[in-house]
Scaffold this active site. Structure first.
Site, PDB file in Angstrom:
ATOM      1  N   GLY C 151      61.693 -18.542  21.139  1.00 50.65           N
ATOM      2  CA  GLY C 151      62.754 -18.245  20.201  1.00 50.65           C
ATOM      3  C   GLY C 151      62.244 -17.297  19.125  1.00 50.65           C
ATOM      4  CB  CYS C 152      64.002 -14.796  17.058  1.00 55.24           C
ATOM      5  SG  CYS C 152      65.482 -15.772  16.714  1.00 55.24           S
ATOM      6  CE1 TYR C 153      65.355 -17.508  11.405  1.00 50.55           C
ATOM      7  CE2 TYR C 153      66.698 -18.561  13.066  1.00 50.55           C
ATOM      8  CZ  TYR C 153      66.600 -17.856  11.889  1.00 50.55           C
ATOM      9  OH  TYR C 153      67.731 -17.488  11.215  1.00 50.55           O
ATOM     10  CB  THR C 155      58.111 -15.248  17.644  1.00 51.04           C
ATOM     11  OG1 THR C 155      58.557 -15.582  18.967  1.00 51.04           O
ATOM     12  CG2 THR C 155      57.091 -14.126  17.720  1.00 51.04           C
ATOM     13  CD  GLN C 321      60.117 -12.001  15.381  1.00 48.87           C
ATOM     14  OE1 GLN C 321      59.075 -11.942  16.003  1.00 48.87           O
ATOM     15  NE2 GLN C 321      61.024 -12.923  15.626  1.00 48.87           N
TER      16      GLN C 321
END
Lengths: 355, 355, 355, 355
Positions: C151-153, C155, C321
Site C-alpha cells: 500500500g502507498c501509506y 511504503t 513519494q
C-alpha cells in the site's frame, strides 16, 4: 455607532476585518490607515469591496495618533512591532486596542524577544494585555483595554485541549501523557498577502509540505495557552508541526494524545460536549461526522471531533476553523463584542460557504 | 555526445530543459550559467533534480562567451534581451543558438521594439533567424544556426490555423471570414517563476480572469505566424484574448472562425487529419473526443479538435498543449533535434502524466 | 522482450503501469484485460496514451487464464479479491505475479479477513508471497514468484522507520519510545478512479480533512512491516491517521517519535544517509532542505528528511513519494525488475515533474 | 414572516438557498422536502449548516402539495421536470413559485422539448411565466406568480449584452455585427452535486477543457434573452462555447463582438455605466480594473468590464458572477424580493469572500 479604526488594512486580516465590520450593526469603520496606499480607496485594491465600502486609506502622518485616539476601538492588522508603538498612548486615552499581530500575545518578555527577534516597546503592558480567546478568557476580556488577538494555530490547539486540561485539573489526576503532538495544517492565506516565490501558485498548488520544522513562533503561544489552563501539578510539553495545504483558507489541527488509565475511563465525547455546551461558535461534532475545513469556510465557527481508540489508549482531537475568521479577524470582532458588552455573536453569526 | 549549454536555468523553462535534456540520449548539458546562483547546484534550487543531475550553476564572468563558444548548442532560457547580446558571436563561432525568449521571434524590428520596449542589439540577425515550429518550418530549421523559439500561445494558434490557411491557399478562395478570434487560456506557470503578489496561491486559486485585454505581445507573433503561411490574397486579422487558469501547466486555445459558403463545404476533420498525418507530436482527435489539457501534461504533444457547426457556419478549433513543453522547452529540444539532423522525437517521446 | 499482462487497467494504477511500461526497454505489454471495456482501445479512455500505446482492452472469457499463463509477468491492477482467484494457477505455470491490490500484502489470514471483510481464496500462498519493498526485501524478491505490492501509506511509513528500527536492533537498546505516530496525508488519486460524491472537485478542492480515523486497512500493513524489521525484544505500536489533501498526486507522512536517552545520542541524519547510501530511489535530504511532494511528482523517488529536536527529545521523520509511482505502479515495476534480474532502475529513472 | 418552502434541497442550489434564506430578515424556511433524505436534518448532510439551521428534510407523500400550498413562496431546487408537475396547483392556490431548474425558462414549447428531451406538463403556463432577471424584467416580476429562474450562463450573457442591444434599439442602427461569440467558463459546482467520474478531483483539477461544443441547453436561453431585448429589425446570432475551470464557484463570460462604424463611435464604457447606474448588484468596473471571479465569490454581484479596441473594431465584454448566487440561488431570492414588494437587496447585500 461605535467608531472603529483599522491600522494597516492591506493584508488578508485587514480586508477580512473590513468585510466583517461592514455588516456589523453597531460599528462604523471611520479610519483606515496605510502609509503605502494613502489616498487609495480600499475597493481599488480589493474590488470585492466595490459596493460594500467606500472607505479610503489615509496617512495622517503626525496626526495619526490624534485621529486614532478619537476612535472607540483600534484594530492593528499590521506586521509585528507596530501596535506596541501606539498601544500605550491609545489605551491611556481610553481607546480599546486589539492587536492582530503578536505584540501582546506572549506575556513573557523573554519569549517575545527570543521568538520575534526584536525589542518590545512597552514590556510593562504585556502582563495587563489579555490573550483574547473569549471561550477561555471571557471575564478578563470584559474589562480589557488591550487585547493580543491569538495566532491561528494556537486558537485551534488551545480550544482543542481545554476540555482535557480542565478535566485533568478537576480530577487532579493525570489523564493524558505529558507529551502533546499538534500536527497542524493551514491554507496558504495564513502566510499573508505577499509577493513571495514560495507562495506562487505554480510552487504551492498540487503540493504539500511541512514548514517551521525546527521551531515556529506559535509553539510558545500554544504552551502559554496550556499553562493558563493548567491548575494542577501536571505539566505538558508540546511538539508542534505545521504544514501548508494547497487551499486558500482553512486550518486543521490533528492533536495526538496518549491516555493514562484514568484518562481511558473518561467519556471524552461527553466531556467536550459539556464543556462547550454554551458556546455558539464552538461546535463539538457528534460521533460519525468528521470535521473538514470547508464546513467552517468564511465563518467564525470552530468545529471539534474527538476519537477515543481505547485499545490503543489514543485520544485524537481534530479541530477545524477558518484561519482568517476564528483564527484572526472574526475572533478580533468577537473580542471587541465582549469588550464593548455587545452580544458576542453580533456581526458574526453567518453561515459558512459550502461548496 | 553533443555538448549543450543552458544560459539562465533558474526559471521554469530552464528547469524543464534540464529535465528533458537529462534523458536525451545524444546530448550532455555541460554548462549552466546564472549570475545570481553561481556555485549552487541546480538540485539545491530544484530538489526534484536530486539524483537526476549534479550540474552546478556557474558564472564565468568575462570567460562566459569563450565557454559558450566551445559548446555545440546554446539554449537561452533568459528574459528578453539577453540572447541578442551573444547570438552574433556564438553563431559566428559555429554554435547553434536557440532562444526561448522573444529576441528572435519577430522578424520586424519595428514590431519588436514597439511590443518589447527595448532596442534590438543585432537587428541584422532578425531576418536570418528561423521561427522555430518544426511542423511549419522544418526545412529551414535543418540549416538554421539561430532559432527564435515561439511563444506558447502562438504555437497553439498557428498550428490550430495552419491546415485552414493552407486549404484556403490551395483553393485560392476565401474559406473563412477575415476575423479570427483566439480565446486562449493558460496555466499559471506561463507567468514564470517569480515572486509576484498576483501569482500568490491565495490570489490565483479558485479564480479565473482575463489579462492583456488591451494588447499582448503574442498577438504580433500570431499574426506573423499566419502571414508566413498565407500565400493567397486573403488577409486575416486576429483578436487574441488570454486568460489565467488556476492550474500549473497547460494551455487551451479556443479558436472561433466563421466559414464562407466555400468553407462550409470542406470536411475539416479530414483536412486536419490529412494535414498532420505524418506529425508525431500533433494529434488530431477523432470526433467525440474533447481535448483537455491534462491529456498532454508534461509531454511534447499538442492535440487538436475541430467542430463544424454547419447551420451556424461556425468552425471551432480547440488546441491543447503543455505550455512548458511543446509551448517552450520541449519545442526547443525538438528544434535542436531538427537542427542537428537527429530523429526529431529523440528524448521527447514520453507519455503525458495522467492523472 | 519479456511479455507482460495487466489485468484491469482502467484505474489509476493501471494507466500508470501502461505509462511506465510503455517506455521500459525490456518488456512488452501484450495483454490488457477488462470485462467492462473489452474491445475498447486504452487510449480512448485515456487520451493521454494516444501515440504512446495502441493496446486494446480484451475480455477472453474462459480463455483468459490460458492467455495470462503465456505471459512472463502478470500485474493485477484490480480491486481486492481478484488476484487471489488466479494467483495459484499462474504461479504454478511459472508466471510471475505482482498484485497491486491487498490480496497478498498481509501474511496473517486473520488480519486479512478482519480488515478486508472477505474470505481468502488461497491462504496457503500468503506465507510464500513476498511483501514487495525492494529496499527492504530485495533478496527475497529475486526468487519470488508472487509479490504483494505494498500500500502507498505503508511504503512511506516502513521506509521512514527502517533505519531507526535497524539501529535499535543493532544496539539492542531502545532508542525510541514504543509509540509511533504516523500522521499521513495523501492526494486524491489515492482514492482511485471512481465516481463518488465525496471525491467531486466541488467537495474536495479548497478543503482538508482526516479520514479512516477509527481504523484504516493500512495500519496492520504498517505494523507488519515494522515487525518484519524488528529483531529485538522491543515492540512498537502505531497510531496511523490519514488525511486527504486537495492535490492529485503525492503522499506526505509526518512520523512523530520520542527518543530515549540512548536515542538522543544518535546522529540520525548520518544514520539515515548511511542506511540508504546505495539506494537509487531513496533520497535522504541534507539538512536545510524540506521535502515537498512535488519534488517526487510522477517519479519513483521517495525523499526523507529527519529532524532531531534535542531539547524536546523529539525525532521527526518526514517522507514524501508519489502515491501512484513509488506508492504503487512504479514500485511494482521496480519489483518486476528485481524478480527478473534486471537493473532495478530500468524504465524508472526519469525526473520528477516540476513545476 | 413570509413562509417559504424549498423542494429538493440536497443539491448546491438548495444548500445555497438555505444559507441565503437563513439570514433573510423577512422569511422563514418552514418546509424542506426530499424523498431520498426524509427525516434527516439538513445539517447532517451539510455540516456547514450546524448552528445555522435545524430544519429537517421531510417527505409528506400525498400531503406534500397541501403543505406547499400553505406556504407563501415555493422554490424548486430540483432537476428539470419536477416544478412543472406542481406549478399549476400552487399558483392557483396563490402561492408564488420560483423554479431554479429549466421548466419555465424557455417560452417556446418546441425549444423546451427539443433541448430537454421531455414533454412539458403544463405548456399553457410557459407564456405567463416570467423569465427572472430583475434587471431585465423587474416590472413583470412585481406581478409574477411563476418565475423561471435563469440559467447561470444566460444571466452573464444577457446582462453583458443588454446595454448594447438597447443602444442599438435606441439608434435604430446596427452597432454590432450579427455574430456574437460567448466564450464562457464555469467553476465545477455548476455541474451540480453529483457522483460522476468526470467531476472527480483527480480528473478535474489542474485541467481545463471545453464541453457542450456541439450544443448546450443554455444557447436557446441566451438567444431568447437577446430576442426579448431586441426591438429593432436587427437580429443577432450566438456562438456559445462553455468551458470547465478547476475552481469551485465562479463564472466568467468573454463576449466577443465586432463593431460597425456606428458602433465604433459609441463610448461603451459610458453606455454601460449609464445603463446600470441604478443597479445595486450590477457593477460596471472602471477602466483599468479587470474583473476576476473571486471579486464576486459567494455574493450576488455581477461585474462587467468593457474594452473597445478601436483599431480592430472589436468590442470585448467581460462578465463575472458567482454561478450559485447571482447565477442561481441569489437571483432566486432577488426575484422573490421583487415579487413580494420587498427591498430588492434584502438578505443579499453581503460582501464577497476574498481571499
Amino acid at each position: 455607532m461605535i467608531s472603529v479604526a483599522i491600522v494597516g488594512g492591506t493584508g488578508y486580516t485587514g480586508v477580512e476585518l473590513i468585510r466583517l465590520l461592514s455588516s456589523h450593526p453597531k460599528v462604523s469603520v471611520d479610519l483606515l490607515t496605510s502609509r503605502s496606499h494613502a489616498g487609495t480607496r480600499a475597493d481599488q485594491i480589493f474590488p470585492s469591496l466595490r459596493g460594500i465600502s467606500d472607505i479610503v486609506f489615509s496617512d495622517l502622518g503626525d496626526d495619526t495618533l490624534n485621529a486614532l485616539q478619537k476612535c472607540d476601538v483600534v484594530f492593528f492588522a499590521t506586521p509585528h512591532g507596530v501596535a506596541m508603538q501606539q498601544a500605550e498612548a491609545l489605551t491611556q486615552a481610553g481607546v480599546k486596542v486589539i492587536d492582530l499581530a503578536a505584540d501582546f500575545r506572549l506575556q513573557s518578555l523573554v519569549e517575545f524577544e527570543q521568538w520575534y527577534q526584536q525589542q518590545h516597546a512597552c514590556p510593562e503592558l504585556l502582563k495587563s494585555a489579555v490573550y483574547g480567546i473569549p471561550e477561555v478568557s471571557r471575564d478578563k476580556l470584559r474589562n480589557a483595554n488591550l487585547v493580543g488577538n491569538p495566532g491561528c494555530y494556537p486558537t485551534t490547539a488551545i480550544l482543542g485541549l481545554k476540555p482535557i486540561i480542565e478535566a485533568q485539573n478537576a480530577k487532579n489526576t493525570r489523564l493524558i501523557d505529558e507529551r502533546i503532538i499538534v500536527d497542524a495544517k493551514s491554507g496558504v492565506s495564513g502566510a499573508g498577502r505577499q509577493a513571495k516565490l514560495a507562495l506562487n501558485y505554480a510552487e504551492t498548488s498540487d503540493n504539500f509540505e511541512a514548514y517551521g520544522v525546527t521551531g515556529h513562533r506559535h509553539l510558545p503561544e500554544i504552551e502559554q495557552g496550556i499553562n493558563i489552563l493548567l491548575e494542577s501539578q501536571f505539566t505538558q510539553r508540546v511538539r508542534f508541526l505545521p504544514h501548508l495545504v494547497p487551499m486558500i483558507r482553512g486550518m486543521y489541527s490533528s492533536i495526538h494524545l496518549e491516555l493514562t488509565d484514568a484518562g481511558k475511563a473518561v467519556d471524552w465525547q461527553q466531556a467536550f460536549e459539556d464543556s462547550y455546551a454554551d458556546e455558539v461558535f464552538l461546535d463539538v461534532l457528534p460521533t460519525g461526522i468528521y470535521p473538514d475545513t470547508r464546513s467552517v469556510r468564511a465563518s467564525n465557527r470552530l468545529r471539534i471531533a474527538v476519537y477515543q481508540n481505547n485499545d490503543r489508549a489514543e485520544l485524537t482531537v481534530l479541530v477545524v476553523q477558518d484561519n482568517l475568521v476564528k483564527g484572526a479577524a472574526g475572533q478580533a470582532v468577537q473580542n471587541m463584542n465582549v469588550m464593548l458588552g455587545f452580544d458576542e455573536t453580533l456581526g458574526l453569526n453567518f453561515a459558512p460557504i459550502v461548496p
